[in-house]
Design a protein around this motif. Structure first.
Motif, short mmCIF file in Angstrom:
data_model
loop_
_atom_site.label_atom_id
_atom_site.label_comp_id
_atom_site.label_asym_id
_atom_site.label_seq_id
_atom_site.Cartn_x
_atom_site.Cartn_y
_atom_site.Cartn_z
N HIS A 126 0.88 -1.17 0.00
CA HIS A 126 0.00 0.00 0.00
C HIS A 126 0.92 1.22 0.00
O HIS A 126 2.13 1.09 0.26
N HIS A 127 0.39 2.39 -0.32
CA HIS A 127 1.09 3.68 -0.41
C HIS A 127 2.33 3.79 0.50
O HIS A 127 2.19 3.67 1.72
N ASN A 150 6.35 3.50 -8.65
CA ASN A 150 5.18 3.62 -9.53
C ASN A 150 3.92 3.29 -8.74
O ASN A 150 3.98 2.85 -7.58
N VAL A 151 2.80 3.57 -9.35
CA VAL A 151 1.50 3.36 -8.72
C VAL A 151 0.71 2.45 -9.64
O VAL A 151 0.68 2.67 -10.85
N HIS A 169 0.63 7.58 -13.61
CA HIS A 169 0.42 8.06 -12.25
C HIS A 169 1.47 9.14 -11.95
O HIS A 169 2.27 9.48 -12.81
N ASN A 171 4.04 8.89 -10.31
CA ASN A 171 5.31 8.17 -10.18
C ASN A 171 6.49 9.00 -9.68
O ASN A 171 7.23 9.58 -10.47
N ASP A 252 7.90 4.35 -13.82
CA ASP A 252 6.94 3.24 -13.90
C ASP A 252 7.66 1.97 -14.35
O ASP A 252 7.49 0.90 -13.77
N TYR A 274 -4.46 2.26 -3.58
CA TYR A 274 -3.26 2.99 -3.97
C TYR A 274 -2.05 2.10 -3.67
O TYR A 274 -1.53 2.08 -2.56
N ASN A 276 1.81 0.85 -4.39
CA ASN A 276 3.12 1.31 -4.88
C ASN A 276 4.08 0.15 -5.05
O ASN A 276 4.08 -0.80 -4.26
#
Ligand code: NAD
Length: 357
Positions: A126-127, A150-151, A169, A171, A252, A274, A276
């Motif tokens: 997660h984030h 990246n997301v 994103h 990024n 990314d 979200y 990452n």
């Protein structure tokens, strides 16, 4: 003052330790153990102190919702996918990024101390928050580092240069260079004009985005920050035109493909989480020798750089990391301002988690 530094008279202002204690209690109530709740609280409050409110306590309502919906499982630890000594690949199992990236950085710092350099890939977490936090971690150990993030899985929010819809994103990329006992140089940025969260903070304060940051769903310029949250969706523009757009794509590719967590494209399931991926390149500069000369060269260029006469006397030339260091000093003394709308949302999330506030 920039559009992203608005404050209001009715802001709640809290001292950093008090706010950190509150965040810790919220996440413990949600099920995080003391370690994880402490890491999330420390990271969020450090982001607020650095002036990046987008990555501070304003994220609490989103994180609480993710836990409630079962999209983030508290107390998830990383597992090692591959371990070649200096090169390590970790699986984050979509655990809280503030905790999984902490584990990744502990490994990166240890391996760099042992081998002179390391590459640590962390796939779906997660984030992972403010990426400069991780560059600061490496710099505190005396290491130079570069981090690409990246997301995936959240709807895209950044249009490529010359494009009219969101494909990428935000990024982020962060670089850290230690400077002995001085504050490190920390360059830490979204590859969009600003982080998406800055538009959330702006919305909460009723502000408008500066010109040149956003396009609407038809590809026309707009100042309305809600276009990156509410349909019909528009997009953030990349910073530096084709250069930021290219860096966003490379972040990314590096973070998504080298970690094995995946790049962002149409085949990704967009489930609103979200997520990452991060890849960190960490180097012990002492092994290149010339320590004294290196430090002298860094100081020489920094002094040369900041000596440029400012065009606006109120806006001196600063090195990357200096705005955050200044804000930290100010907010440690004056407290952290939180706008009313964000505070009400935090209080609601805390109450829903079972904490009286
Ligand atoms: P920003 O536009 O404020 O840029 C920050 C960088 O620019 C810092 O290195 C800062 O020191 C430097 N800087 C700012 N003003 C300066 C000045 N006047 N002189 C010299 N240097 C200056 O930040 P942003 O691009 O909006 O990103 C904000 C945060 O969002 C970052 O911490 C980033 O890591 C984070 N982020 C995270 C994610 C994620 O998925 N986890 C995604 C995007 C961004």
């Amino acid at each position: 003052m920039s559009a992203f530094e608005l404050t209001a008279e009715d802001d709640i202002v809290m001292a950093a330790p008090e706010l950190e204690g509150l965040v810790r209690r919220i996440f413990q109530t949600l099920g995080s153990d003391a370690r994880e709740a402490g890491l999330i609280a420390e990271h969020m409050v450090a982001a607020n102190l650095a002036g990046h409110d987008s990555h501070g306590v304003s994220l609490i309502p989103l994180y609480c919702r993710m836990v409630r919906e079962g999209k983030v499982r508290p107390n998830t630890r990383v597992s090692v996918v591959l371990d070649h000594g200096a090169i390590v690949s970790l699986e984050g199992h979509r655990g809280f990024g503030q905790a999984t990236a902490d584990e990744a950085m502990t490994i990166a710092v240890e391996r760099t101390a042992k081998h002179g350099l390391s590459v640590v890939a962390l796939r779906p977490s997660h984030h992972v928050g403010r990426i400069g936090h991780w560059a600061e971690r490496c710099a505190a150990a005396g290491h130079v580092s570069i981090h690409f993030v990246n997301v995936i899985h959240a709807p895209p929010v950044v249009a490529p240069f010359a494009g009219r819809d969101a494909r990428l994103h935000t990024n982020p990329i962060a670089l850290g260079i230690p400077r002995g006992n001085k504050d490190p140089v920390i360059l830490d940025f979204a590859t969009s004009r600003v982080a998406q969260g800055k538009m959330r903070v702006l919305m909460a304060r009723g502000g408008a985005a500066p010109d040149g940051y956003l396009i609407d769903s038809s590809g026309n310029p707009t100042n309305d920050p809600s276009v990156v949250f509410r349909p019909p969706l528009g997009a953030l523009l990349p910073f530096g035109d084709h250069k930021g757009s290219g860096l966003g794509l490379l972040a990314d590719i590096l973070a998504g493909s080298l970690s094995g967590g995946g790049t962002f494209h149409h085949a990704n399931a967009v489930d609103g989480v979200y997520v990452n991926n991060m890849i960190s390149f960490v180097l012990n500069p002492a092994l290149l020798g010339n320590e004294t000369e290196r430090e002298e060269q860094i100081e020489a260029v920094v002094n040369h750089f900041v000596a440029s006469p400012p065009r606006d006397p109120a806006a001196p030339v600063l090195i990357p990391g200096q705005p955050e260091a200044r804000k930290r000093k100010h907010r440690l003394a004056a407290g952290i301002p939180i706008d009313r709308m964000t505070w009400n949302e935090i209080a609601m999330a805390a109450r829903a988690a079972g904490l009286a506030l």
